[in-house]
Design an enzyme around this catalytic site. Structure first.
Site, PDB file in Angstrom:
ATOM      1  N   GLY A  16      39.543  37.600  36.330  1.00 35.39           N
ATOM      2  CA  GLY A  16      40.442  36.764  36.268  1.00 35.39           C
ATOM      3  C   GLY A  16      40.895  35.751  36.317  1.00 35.39           C
ATOM      4  N   ARG A  77      33.853  37.901  34.106  1.00 34.51           N
ATOM      5  CA  ARG A  77      33.554  39.433  35.130  1.00 34.51           C
ATOM      6  C   ARG A  77      31.395  39.187  34.497  1.00 34.51           C
ATOM      7  NH1 ARG A  77      38.382  39.923  32.298  1.00 34.51           N
ATOM      8  NH2 ARG A  77      40.171  40.060  34.531  1.00 34.51           N
ATOM      9  N   ASP A 108      40.742  42.197  43.533  1.00 33.66           N
ATOM     10  CA  ASP A 108      39.721  43.297  44.782  1.00 33.66           C
ATOM     11  C   ASP A 108      37.745  43.929  43.319  1.00 33.66           C
ATOM     12  OD1 ASP A 108      40.167  44.537  41.704  1.00 33.66           O
ATOM     13  OD2 ASP A 108      40.751  46.152  42.881  1.00 33.66           O
ATOM     14  N   THR A 131      44.380  35.813  41.748  1.00 31.75           N
ATOM     15  CA  THR A 131      45.201  37.181  41.057  1.00 31.75           C
ATOM     16  C   THR A 131      45.703  36.914  40.814  1.00 31.75           C
ATOM     17  OG1 THR A 131      45.196  39.141  39.925  1.00 31.75           O
ATOM     18  CG2 THR A 131      44.866  39.478  41.830  1.00 31.75           C
ATOM     19  N   ASP A 133      47.929  39.161  40.370  1.00 34.01           N
ATOM     20  CA  ASP A 133      48.964  40.017  40.211  1.00 34.01           C
ATOM     21  C   ASP A 133      49.063  40.817  40.770  1.00 34.01           C
ATOM     22  OD1 ASP A 133      47.481  40.397  37.065  1.00 34.01           O
ATOM     23  OD2 ASP A 133      45.769  41.685  37.731  1.00 34.01           O
ATOM     24  N   ASP A 135      47.959  42.923  43.844  1.00 37.25           N
ATOM     25  CA  ASP A 135      47.158  44.502  43.225  1.00 37.25           C
ATOM     26  C   ASP A 135      46.699  44.023  44.702  1.00 37.25           C
ATOM     27  OD1 ASP A 135      45.612  42.743  42.478  1.00 37.25           O
ATOM     28  OD2 ASP A 135      45.510  44.426  40.891  1.00 37.25           O
ATOM     29  N   ARG A 177      48.050  44.003  34.890  1.00 39.72           N
ATOM     30  CA  ARG A 177      47.188  45.344  35.125  1.00 39.72           C
ATOM     31  C   ARG A 177      47.448  46.680  35.528  1.00 39.72           C
ATOM     32  NH1 ARG A 177      41.820  44.147  34.363  1.00 39.72           N
ATOM     33  NH2 ARG A 177      41.981  41.869  34.946  1.00 39.72           N
TER      34      ARG A 177
HETATM   35  O1  F6P Z   1      44.410  40.297  36.449  1.00 41.46           O
HETATM   36  C1  F6P Z   1      44.537  39.765  36.014  1.00 41.46           C
HETATM   37  C2  F6P Z   1      44.619  40.033  34.507  1.00 41.46           C
HETATM   38  O2  F6P Z   1      45.120  38.660  33.675  1.00 41.46           O
HETATM   39  C3  F6P Z   1      45.795  40.981  33.661  1.00 41.46           C
HETATM   40  O3  F6P Z   1      47.175  40.919  34.497  1.00 41.46           O
HETATM   41  C4  F6P Z   1      45.664  41.342  32.861  1.00 41.46           C
HETATM   42  O4  F6P Z   1      46.191  42.681  32.435  1.00 41.46           O
HETATM   43  C5  F6P Z   1      43.891  40.817  32.766  1.00 41.46           C
HETATM   44  O5  F6P Z   1      43.570  40.113  33.425  1.00 41.46           O
HETATM   45  C6  F6P Z   1      43.649  40.920  31.297  1.00 41.46           C
HETATM   46  O6  F6P Z   1      42.322  40.717  31.221  1.00 41.46           O
HETATM   47  P1  F6P Z   1      41.779  40.160  30.277  1.00 41.46           P
HETATM   48  O7  F6P Z   1      42.231  38.020  30.080  1.00 41.46           O
HETATM   49  O8  F6P Z   1      39.791  39.967  30.276  1.00 41.46           O
HETATM   50  O9  F6P Z   1      41.907  39.792  28.988  1.00 41.46           O
END
Ligand code: F6P
Length: 328
Positions: A16, A77, A108, A131, A133, A135, A177
Protein backbone atom coordinates in the site's frame (compact mmCIF):
# COMPACT_ATOMS: atom_id res chain seq x y z
CA UNK A 1 28.25 -10.30 1.41
CA UNK A 2 29.67 -7.36 3.36
CA UNK A 3 32.62 -6.75 1.02
CA UNK A 4 30.61 -6.24 -2.18
CA UNK A 5 31.22 -3.15 -4.26
CA UNK A 6 27.95 -1.37 -4.91
CA UNK A 7 27.73 0.60 -8.16
CA UNK A 8 24.06 0.54 -9.24
CA UNK A 9 21.13 0.85 -6.88
CA UNK A 10 17.52 -0.06 -7.66
CA UNK A 11 14.72 1.58 -5.68
CA UNK A 12 11.09 0.50 -5.51
CA UNK A 13 7.90 1.11 -3.56
CA UNK A 14 5.75 -1.87 -2.72
CA UNK A 15 2.48 -2.72 -0.95
CA UNK A 16 0.00 0.00 0.00
CA UNK A 17 1.32 3.47 -0.83
CA UNK A 18 1.93 5.96 1.97
CA UNK A 19 2.50 9.71 2.05
CA UNK A 20 6.24 10.38 2.16
CA UNK A 21 7.26 7.55 -0.17
CA UNK A 22 8.21 10.17 -2.77
CA UNK A 23 10.39 11.99 -0.25
CA UNK A 24 12.14 8.68 0.47
CA UNK A 25 12.69 7.95 -3.25
CA UNK A 26 14.12 11.45 -3.67
CA UNK A 27 16.54 10.92 -0.78
CA UNK A 28 17.70 7.53 -2.08
CA UNK A 29 18.23 8.86 -5.61
CA UNK A 30 20.07 12.03 -4.62
CA UNK A 31 22.25 10.38 -1.97
CA UNK A 32 23.20 7.66 -4.46
CA UNK A 33 24.11 10.25 -7.10
CA UNK A 34 26.11 12.20 -4.52
CA UNK A 35 28.23 9.08 -3.99
CA UNK A 36 28.67 8.52 -7.72
CA UNK A 37 26.31 5.55 -7.89
CA UNK A 38 23.83 4.97 -10.71
CA UNK A 39 20.19 4.72 -9.71
CA UNK A 40 17.27 2.90 -11.26
CA UNK A 41 13.59 3.22 -10.42
CA UNK A 42 11.70 -0.05 -10.49
CA UNK A 43 8.06 0.53 -11.43
CA UNK A 44 5.07 -1.00 -9.58
CA UNK A 45 7.09 -2.70 -6.87
CA UNK A 46 8.28 -6.24 -7.51
CA UNK A 47 6.04 -6.40 -10.62
CA UNK A 48 8.41 -4.01 -12.41
CA UNK A 49 11.35 -6.18 -11.44
CA UNK A 50 9.67 -9.31 -12.82
CA UNK A 51 8.42 -7.54 -15.97
CA UNK A 52 11.60 -5.52 -16.56
CA UNK A 53 9.85 -2.18 -16.13
CA UNK A 54 12.89 -0.32 -14.87
CA UNK A 55 13.92 3.27 -15.56
CA UNK A 56 17.18 5.14 -15.16
CA UNK A 57 16.89 8.05 -12.71
CA UNK A 58 18.75 11.30 -12.31
CA UNK A 59 18.45 14.27 -10.01
CA UNK A 60 15.71 15.84 -12.17
CA UNK A 61 13.61 12.65 -12.00
CA UNK A 62 12.89 13.43 -8.36
CA UNK A 63 12.45 17.20 -8.63
CA UNK A 64 9.26 18.65 -7.17
CA UNK A 65 8.04 15.41 -5.56
CA UNK A 66 8.89 15.82 -1.86
CA UNK A 67 5.47 17.37 -1.22
CA UNK A 68 3.45 14.86 -3.24
CA UNK A 69 1.48 11.92 -1.85
CA UNK A 70 1.36 8.53 -3.60
CA UNK A 71 4.53 7.28 -5.28
CA UNK A 72 6.01 8.32 -8.64
CA UNK A 73 7.29 4.74 -9.04
CA UNK A 74 3.77 3.39 -8.50
CA UNK A 75 3.19 0.36 -6.32
CA UNK A 76 1.62 -3.07 -6.45
CA UNK A 77 1.32 -6.36 -4.63
CA UNK A 78 3.04 -8.90 -6.90
CA UNK A 79 1.91 -12.55 -6.82
CA UNK A 80 4.65 -13.76 -9.20
CA UNK A 81 7.34 -12.66 -6.75
CA UNK A 82 6.02 -15.20 -4.20
CA UNK A 83 7.29 -17.96 -6.54
CA UNK A 84 10.95 -18.78 -7.17
CA UNK A 85 10.39 -18.51 -10.94
CA UNK A 86 9.19 -14.93 -10.56
CA UNK A 87 12.12 -14.00 -8.34
CA UNK A 88 14.58 -15.56 -10.81
CA UNK A 89 13.12 -13.49 -13.65
CA UNK A 90 13.45 -10.42 -11.45
CA UNK A 91 17.07 -11.25 -10.68
CA UNK A 92 17.89 -11.72 -14.39
CA UNK A 93 16.39 -8.31 -15.14
CA UNK A 94 18.47 -6.65 -12.43
CA UNK A 95 21.57 -8.49 -13.56
CA UNK A 96 21.13 -7.41 -17.20
CA UNK A 97 21.34 -3.77 -16.03
CA UNK A 98 24.10 -4.39 -13.52
CA UNK A 99 21.90 -3.41 -10.56
CA UNK A 100 23.71 -4.78 -7.52
CA UNK A 101 21.68 -3.46 -4.57
CA UNK A 102 18.04 -2.69 -3.75
CA UNK A 103 16.20 -0.24 -1.55
CA UNK A 104 12.67 -1.44 -0.84
CA UNK A 105 10.19 1.07 0.56
CA UNK A 106 7.15 -0.72 1.95
CA UNK A 107 5.67 -2.74 4.77
CA UNK A 108 6.45 -6.12 6.30
CA UNK A 109 5.11 -8.06 3.29
CA UNK A 110 7.54 -6.17 1.06
CA UNK A 111 10.41 -6.89 3.46
CA UNK A 112 9.57 -10.59 3.44
CA UNK A 113 10.06 -10.57 -0.34
CA UNK A 114 13.29 -8.57 -0.03
CA UNK A 115 14.71 -10.88 2.60
CA UNK A 116 14.03 -14.00 0.56
CA UNK A 117 15.32 -12.44 -2.65
CA UNK A 118 18.49 -11.22 -1.05
CA UNK A 119 19.30 -14.65 0.40
CA UNK A 120 18.56 -16.49 -2.84
CA UNK A 121 20.46 -14.21 -5.20
CA UNK A 122 23.02 -12.52 -2.98
CA UNK A 123 21.69 -9.03 -3.65
CA UNK A 124 22.05 -6.61 -0.72
CA UNK A 125 18.69 -5.10 0.25
CA UNK A 126 17.75 -2.25 2.54
CA UNK A 127 14.19 -1.79 3.78
CA UNK A 128 12.55 1.55 4.55
CA UNK A 129 9.31 1.30 6.54
CA UNK A 130 6.66 2.87 4.33
CA UNK A 131 3.17 2.18 5.58
CA UNK A 132 0.38 4.17 7.19
CA UNK A 133 -0.23 1.29 9.61
CA UNK A 134 2.90 1.72 11.79
CA UNK A 135 2.89 -2.04 12.32
CA UNK A 136 6.63 -2.67 12.03
CA UNK A 137 9.04 -3.22 14.93
CA UNK A 138 12.39 -1.43 15.05
CA UNK A 139 11.10 2.08 14.42
CA UNK A 140 9.01 4.58 16.36
CA UNK A 141 7.40 5.83 13.16
CA UNK A 142 6.77 4.55 9.67
CA UNK A 143 6.73 6.81 6.62
CA UNK A 144 3.12 7.91 6.11
CA UNK A 145 1.71 7.22 9.56
CA UNK A 146 1.83 10.82 10.77
CA UNK A 147 0.06 12.12 7.66
CA UNK A 148 -2.59 9.40 7.82
CA UNK A 149 -3.31 10.10 11.49
CA UNK A 150 -3.56 13.83 10.84
CA UNK A 151 -5.95 13.17 7.96
CA UNK A 152 -8.06 11.00 10.27
CA UNK A 153 -8.00 13.67 13.00
CA UNK A 154 -9.08 16.39 10.58
CA UNK A 155 -11.96 14.23 9.33
CA UNK A 156 -13.06 13.22 12.83
CA UNK A 157 -13.00 16.86 14.00
CA UNK A 158 -15.46 17.63 11.21
CA UNK A 159 -17.61 14.67 12.15
CA UNK A 160 -17.65 15.93 15.73
CA UNK A 161 -19.22 19.22 14.62
CA UNK A 162 -22.23 17.51 13.10
CA UNK A 163 -22.27 14.88 15.88
CA UNK A 164 -22.55 17.65 18.50
CA UNK A 165 -25.20 19.48 16.51
CA UNK A 166 -27.42 16.40 16.41
CA UNK A 167 -26.56 14.82 19.76
CA UNK A 168 -25.50 11.62 18.03
CA UNK A 169 -23.29 8.63 18.65
CA UNK A 170 -20.73 8.25 15.87
CA UNK A 171 -18.64 5.19 15.15
CA UNK A 172 -15.70 6.10 12.93
CA UNK A 173 -13.70 3.29 11.36
CA UNK A 174 -10.07 3.96 10.45
CA UNK A 175 -7.50 1.88 8.57
CA UNK A 176 -4.57 -0.05 9.98
CA UNK A 177 -5.03 -3.59 8.62
CA UNK A 178 -4.50 -5.64 11.80
CA UNK A 179 -2.88 -2.84 13.81
CA UNK A 180 -4.65 -0.27 15.98
CA UNK A 181 -2.19 2.63 15.88
CA UNK A 182 -4.17 4.95 13.61
CA UNK A 183 -7.26 4.34 15.77
CA UNK A 184 -5.36 4.85 19.02
CA UNK A 185 -3.59 8.06 18.02
CA UNK A 186 -6.53 9.64 16.18
CA UNK A 187 -8.95 8.56 18.92
CA UNK A 188 -6.89 10.13 21.69
CA UNK A 189 -6.32 13.29 19.65
CA UNK A 190 -10.04 13.76 19.00
CA UNK A 191 -11.18 12.96 22.54
CA UNK A 192 -12.97 9.72 21.63
CA UNK A 193 -15.04 8.16 24.40
CA UNK A 194 -14.05 4.68 23.25
CA UNK A 195 -11.28 3.30 21.09
CA UNK A 196 -11.58 -0.24 19.76
CA UNK A 197 -8.34 -1.81 18.56
CA UNK A 198 -7.19 -5.33 17.72
CA UNK A 199 -4.37 -5.28 20.30
CA UNK A 200 -6.72 -5.25 23.28
CA UNK A 201 -9.78 -7.33 24.03
CA UNK A 202 -13.00 -5.40 23.46
CA UNK A 203 -15.42 -5.60 26.34
CA UNK A 204 -18.71 -4.91 24.57
CA UNK A 205 -20.65 -5.06 27.86
CA UNK A 206 -18.48 -2.29 29.24
CA UNK A 207 -19.13 -0.13 26.16
CA UNK A 208 -22.93 -0.73 26.39
CA UNK A 209 -22.92 -0.04 30.11
CA UNK A 210 -21.05 3.25 29.75
CA UNK A 211 -23.27 4.38 26.84
CA UNK A 212 -26.42 3.50 28.82
CA UNK A 213 -25.15 5.37 31.82
CA UNK A 214 -24.28 8.39 29.64
CA UNK A 215 -27.70 8.30 28.03
CA UNK A 216 -29.30 8.44 31.50
CA UNK A 217 -27.45 11.66 32.20
CA UNK A 218 -28.34 12.97 28.74
CA UNK A 219 -24.80 12.81 27.40
CA UNK A 220 -25.86 11.72 23.94
CA UNK A 221 -22.78 12.81 22.02
CA UNK A 222 -20.31 9.97 21.92
CA UNK A 223 -17.47 9.12 19.63
CA UNK A 224 -16.14 5.62 19.13
CA UNK A 225 -13.06 5.19 16.94
CA UNK A 226 -12.64 1.61 15.76
CA UNK A 227 -9.72 0.06 13.88
CA UNK A 228 -10.69 -1.92 10.79
CA UNK A 229 -8.97 -5.17 11.68
CA UNK A 230 -10.25 -6.07 15.13
CA UNK A 231 -11.40 -9.50 16.32
CA UNK A 232 -14.60 -7.74 17.19
CA UNK A 233 -15.63 -6.89 13.61
CA UNK A 234 -16.23 -3.68 11.70
CA UNK A 235 -18.03 -0.44 12.55
CA UNK A 236 -21.35 -1.66 11.15
CA UNK A 237 -21.29 -4.73 13.36
CA UNK A 238 -20.62 -2.59 16.43
CA UNK A 239 -23.36 -0.16 15.41
CA UNK A 240 -25.88 -3.02 15.00
CA UNK A 241 -25.12 -4.31 18.50
CA UNK A 242 -25.46 -0.84 20.04
CA UNK A 243 -28.73 -0.17 18.21
CA UNK A 244 -30.12 -3.49 19.39
CA UNK A 245 -29.11 -2.97 23.01
CA UNK A 246 -29.85 0.79 23.18
CA UNK A 247 -32.69 1.34 20.65
CA UNK A 248 -33.00 5.04 21.53
CA UNK A 249 -29.41 5.85 20.52
CA UNK A 250 -29.13 7.90 17.33
CA UNK A 251 -26.13 6.18 15.79
CA UNK A 252 -24.21 6.82 12.58
CA UNK A 253 -21.22 5.06 11.04
CA UNK A 254 -18.45 6.67 8.99
CA UNK A 255 -15.69 4.66 7.33
CA UNK A 256 -12.79 6.94 6.48
CA UNK A 257 -11.15 4.51 4.03
CA UNK A 258 -8.50 5.39 1.48
CA UNK A 259 -8.62 9.12 2.14
CA UNK A 260 -6.13 8.20 4.90
CA UNK A 261 -3.57 7.01 2.36
CA UNK A 262 -3.49 10.11 0.17
CA UNK A 263 -2.51 13.74 0.46
CA UNK A 264 0.60 15.77 0.84
CA UNK A 265 2.95 14.26 3.46
CA UNK A 266 3.28 16.06 6.79
CA UNK A 267 6.56 17.74 7.69
CA UNK A 268 7.33 14.83 10.03
CA UNK A 269 6.87 12.26 7.27
CA UNK A 270 9.02 14.26 4.86
CA UNK A 271 11.74 14.49 7.49
CA UNK A 272 11.85 10.82 8.45
CA UNK A 273 11.60 9.76 4.80
CA UNK A 274 14.57 12.00 3.89
CA UNK A 275 16.55 10.82 6.90
CA UNK A 276 15.87 7.13 6.30
CA UNK A 277 16.45 7.41 2.54
CA UNK A 278 19.84 9.01 3.11
CA UNK A 279 20.86 6.32 5.60
CA UNK A 280 19.65 3.52 3.32
CA UNK A 281 22.37 4.43 0.82
CA UNK A 282 24.98 5.15 3.51
CA UNK A 283 24.23 1.74 4.96
CA UNK A 284 24.77 0.02 1.60
CA UNK A 285 28.09 1.79 1.19
CA UNK A 286 29.20 0.74 4.67
CA UNK A 287 28.39 -2.89 3.89
CA UNK A 288 25.53 -3.02 6.36
CA UNK A 289 23.09 -5.09 4.31
CA UNK A 290 19.66 -6.62 4.75
CA UNK A 291 18.52 -4.27 7.44
CA UNK A 292 15.54 -2.00 7.82
CA UNK A 293 16.39 1.62 8.59
CA UNK A 294 14.19 2.92 11.40
CA UNK A 295 14.13 5.85 13.78
CA UNK A 296 14.06 5.22 17.54
CA UNK A 297 14.15 8.15 19.96
CA UNK A 298 15.05 10.43 17.05
CA UNK A 299 18.10 8.36 16.18
CA UNK A 300 18.68 6.14 13.19
CA UNK A 301 18.33 2.49 14.10
CA UNK A 302 19.00 -0.65 12.04
CA UNK A 303 17.03 -3.84 12.43
CA UNK A 304 17.78 -7.04 10.48
CA UNK A 305 15.08 -7.44 7.83
CA UNK A 306 14.07 -10.84 9.16
CA UNK A 307 13.26 -9.29 12.54
CA UNK A 308 11.30 -6.45 10.96
CA UNK A 309 9.26 -9.12 9.21
CA UNK A 310 8.51 -11.15 12.33
CA UNK A 311 8.13 -8.59 15.09
CA UNK A 312 5.33 -6.07 15.52
CA UNK A 313 5.16 -2.88 17.52
CA UNK A 314 3.30 -3.29 20.79
CA UNK A 315 0.70 -0.93 22.19
CA UNK A 316 1.34 -0.12 25.85
CA UNK A 317 -1.63 -0.89 28.12
CA UNK A 318 -1.29 2.44 29.91
CA UNK A 319 -2.58 4.17 26.77
CA UNK A 320 -5.95 2.45 27.11
CA UNK A 321 -6.11 3.45 30.76
CA UNK A 322 -5.42 7.08 29.80
CA UNK A 323 -8.17 6.94 27.13
CA UNK A 324 -10.72 5.91 29.78
CA UNK A 325 -9.65 8.55 32.28
CA UNK A 326 -9.60 11.38 29.77
CA UNK A 327 -12.96 10.49 28.23
CA UNK A 328 -14.91 10.18 31.50
O1 F6P B 1 -1.41 -1.36 4.66
C1 F6P B 1 -1.99 -0.15 4.33
C2 F6P B 1 -3.48 -0.29 4.16
O2 F6P B 1 -4.03 0.98 3.82
C3 F6P B 1 -4.22 -0.87 5.36
O3 F6P B 1 -4.43 0.07 6.37
C4 F6P B 1 -5.48 -1.37 4.69
O4 F6P B 1 -6.03 -2.45 5.43
C5 F6P B 1 -4.99 -1.86 3.37
O5 F6P B 1 -3.78 -1.18 3.09
C6 F6P B 1 -5.95 -1.61 2.23
O6 F6P B 1 -5.41 -2.16 1.08
P1 F6P B 1 -6.02 -1.96 -0.38
O7 F6P B 1 -5.75 -0.55 -0.81
O8 F6P B 1 -5.32 -2.95 -1.22
O9 F6P B 1 -7.49 -2.19 -0.25
Amino acid sequence: MADKKITRVGVLTSGGDSPGMNAAIRAVVRTSLFHGLEVFGIMRGYSGMVENDIISMNSRSVANIIQRGGTILKTARCKEFYEYEGRKKAYDNLKSRGIDALVVIGGDGSFQGAEKFSKEFDIPCIGLPGTIDKDIAGTDFTIGFDTAVNTAVEAIDKIRDTMEAHDRLFIVEVMGRDAGYIALHSGIATGAENIVIPETKTDIEEIIQSLTEKEKRKKLVNLIVIAEGGEFGDAYKLSAIIKERIPTSDTRVCILGHIQRGGSPSCHDRLIASHMGYYAVESLLLGRYNVMVGVINNKIHYLPLEKAVKEKQKIGQEWMKIVKILAS
